[in-house]
Motif scaffolding. Structure first.
Motif, PDB file in Angstrom:
ATOM      1  N   SER A 204       1.696 -21.332  25.065  1.00 42.19           N
ATOM      2  CA  SER A 204       3.132 -21.621  24.990  1.00 42.19           C
ATOM      3  C   SER A 204       3.342 -23.042  24.493  1.00 42.19           C
ATOM      4  CB  SER A 204       3.782 -21.451  26.366  1.00 42.19           C
ATOM      5  OG  SER A 204       3.242 -22.381  27.295  1.00 42.19           O
ATOM      6  N   SER A 205       4.507 -23.279  23.928  1.00 39.08           N
ATOM      7  CA  SER A 205       4.906 -24.631  23.530  1.00 39.08           C
ATOM      8  C   SER A 205       6.178 -24.977  24.280  1.00 39.08           C
ATOM      9  CB  SER A 205       5.129 -24.711  22.016  1.00 39.08           C
ATOM     10  OG  SER A 205       6.268 -23.968  21.628  1.00 39.08           O
ATOM     11  N   TYR A 206       6.278 -26.237  24.686  1.00 37.01           N
ATOM     12  CA  TYR A 206       7.465 -26.693  25.410  1.00 37.01           C
ATOM     13  C   TYR A 206       7.639 -28.196  25.192  1.00 37.01           C
ATOM     14  CZ  TYR A 206       3.449 -26.897  28.608  1.00 37.01           C
ATOM     15  OH  TYR A 206       2.183 -27.067  29.148  1.00 37.01           O
ATOM     16  N   LEU A 251      11.377 -19.150  22.421  1.00 36.18           N
ATOM     17  CA  LEU A 251      11.944 -19.836  23.577  1.00 36.18           C
ATOM     18  C   LEU A 251      12.900 -20.935  23.111  1.00 36.18           C
ATOM     19  CD1 LEU A 251       8.691 -20.330  25.712  1.00 36.18           C
ATOM     20  CD2 LEU A 251      10.328 -18.442  25.830  1.00 36.18           C
ATOM     21  N   PRO A 252      13.868 -21.306  23.954  1.00 35.55           N
ATOM     22  CA  PRO A 252      14.796 -22.379  23.586  1.00 35.55           C
ATOM     23  C   PRO A 252      14.059 -23.697  23.385  1.00 35.55           C
ATOM     24  CG  PRO A 252      15.605 -21.138  25.483  1.00 35.55           C
ATOM     25  CD  PRO A 252      14.197 -20.696  25.257  1.00 35.55           C
ATOM     26  N   LYS A 253      14.601 -24.541  22.510  1.00 32.04           N
ATOM     27  CA  LYS A 253      13.975 -25.830  22.230  1.00 32.04           C
ATOM     28  C   LYS A 253      13.940 -26.714  23.478  1.00 32.04           C
ATOM     29  CE  LYS A 253      12.263 -28.758  19.173  1.00 32.04           C
ATOM     30  NZ  LYS A 253      13.101 -29.361  18.115  1.00 32.04           N
ATOM     31  N   ASP A 254      14.936 -26.559  24.369  1.00 31.25           N
ATOM     32  CA  ASP A 254      15.019 -27.423  25.546  1.00 31.25           C
ATOM     33  C   ASP A 254      14.429 -26.794  26.797  1.00 31.25           C
ATOM     34  OD1 ASP A 254      16.897 -25.450  25.882  1.00 31.25           O
ATOM     35  OD2 ASP A 254      18.561 -26.796  26.405  1.00 31.25           O
ATOM     36  N   ILE A 255      13.600 -25.765  26.652  1.00 33.70           N
ATOM     37  CA  ILE A 255      13.007 -25.122  27.808  1.00 33.70           C
ATOM     38  C   ILE A 255      12.080 -26.096  28.535  1.00 33.70           C
ATOM     39  CG2 ILE A 255      10.940 -24.214  26.636  1.00 33.70           C
ATOM     40  CD1 ILE A 255      11.426 -21.601  28.279  1.00 33.70           C
TER      41      ILE A 255
END
Length: 281
Positions: A204-206, A251-255
């Motif tokens: 995942s990326s966050y 996923l949202p950019k601000d997750i």
């Protein structure tokens, strides 16, 4: 040294410099990135304060590039007195009120002679990059003319790339500009499949650089920090050439990291990548 200027091309293409406006959109502005990604460049450009285009008949649109350079994207004509045109696919956020801005009548130019330079022509905007719109009479040196076309981003659900293709995408930002914009605009749950044995790694990326930032790590290090990939590479230095990268969920950019990891763990359970794949935990 002989310099060639944007005005040389504009005059050859019969543009009236005094009636031409140059616009340089910043790649640091989320609103522009979203609109460009969604194919709403025209609508984004034409939403300006009242009277913004009154003195102009042509609008030449650039995006910011390295330093103070700018890449040519598209030209539009101002049809004074006509109603603005808005595509049914226009980004929804552009239809909402924003400051005092209104939609203006910008239209694509039929048989535009500048079309051949789209995404290929780069100019030096100048030190006053904060001045994001300037008159066409301002001299802009041409810094580069790329003899290639950008590779179109296929959509998140259609991303299927090998390691070699991923490396090419990361290393050639100009050719894959649409990819860079799209991948940096989201975070995601992704899968890396070893085509030699079917084993899968879920990640995942966050981060603020989105999925692009995470996949850059794989392009540069191969393993991306994953312990099992390190072990595999120690045994077989070319193992990564069998890797295939896909996006499982946008996923949202601000997750937050916690939220992303929870979704990631759910996919690990569904695909059993800890006992049978490359996930260590």
């Amino acid at each position: 040294m002989i310099h060639f200027y944007l005005s040389d091309i504009l005059l050859r293409c019969q543009y009236n410099l005094t009636r031409t406006l140059l616009i340089r959109h910043s790649m640091k502005h989320e609103r522009f990135i979203t609109a460009y990604r969604d194919g709403s460049l025209r609508e984004y450009t034409q939403k300006q304060s009242p009277g913004f285009f009154d003195a102009y008949d042509r609008v030449i649109v650039f995006s910011s590039d390295e330093g103070t350079t700018a890449k040519y994207l598209k030209s539009y004509e101002v049809r004074h007195g006509e109603a603005p045109s808005i595509s049914p696919q226009c980004s929804p956020f552009l239809l909402k009120s924003y400051k005092d801005e209104i939609m203006h009548p910008l239209f694509e130019i039929e048989d535009d002679p500048l079309m051949t330079y789209e995404n290929k022509l780069f100019i030096e905007w100048g030190k006053a990059a904060v001045k994001w719109y300037q008159k066409g009479t301002n001299e802009k040196p041409i810094t580069q003319l790329v003899n290639t076309s950008e590779v179109v981003f296929p959509g998140y659900e259609n991303v299927i790339v090998t390691y070699q293709e991923l490396k090419q995408i990361i290393d050639n930002q100009q050719t894959y500009a649409n990819w860079h914009i799209a991948l940096s605009s989201i975070n995601a749950i992704y899968a890396i499949t070893d085509r030699s044995n079917g084993k899968i790694y879920i990640g995942s990326s966050y981060n603020k650089n989105g999925l692009l930032g995470r996949w850059k790590e794989y392009a540069s290090t191969i393993h991306g920090g994953n312990e099992k990939f390190k072990e595999l590479h120690a045994l077989n230095p070319t193992a990564h050439l069998n890797f295939q990268y896909i996006i499982l969920k946008v996923l949202p950019k601000d997750i937050t990291a916690l939220e992303a990891v929870e979704i990631e763990n759910s996919f690990k359970k569904k695909l059993q990548t800890i006992p049978f794949g490359y996930n260590k935990n």
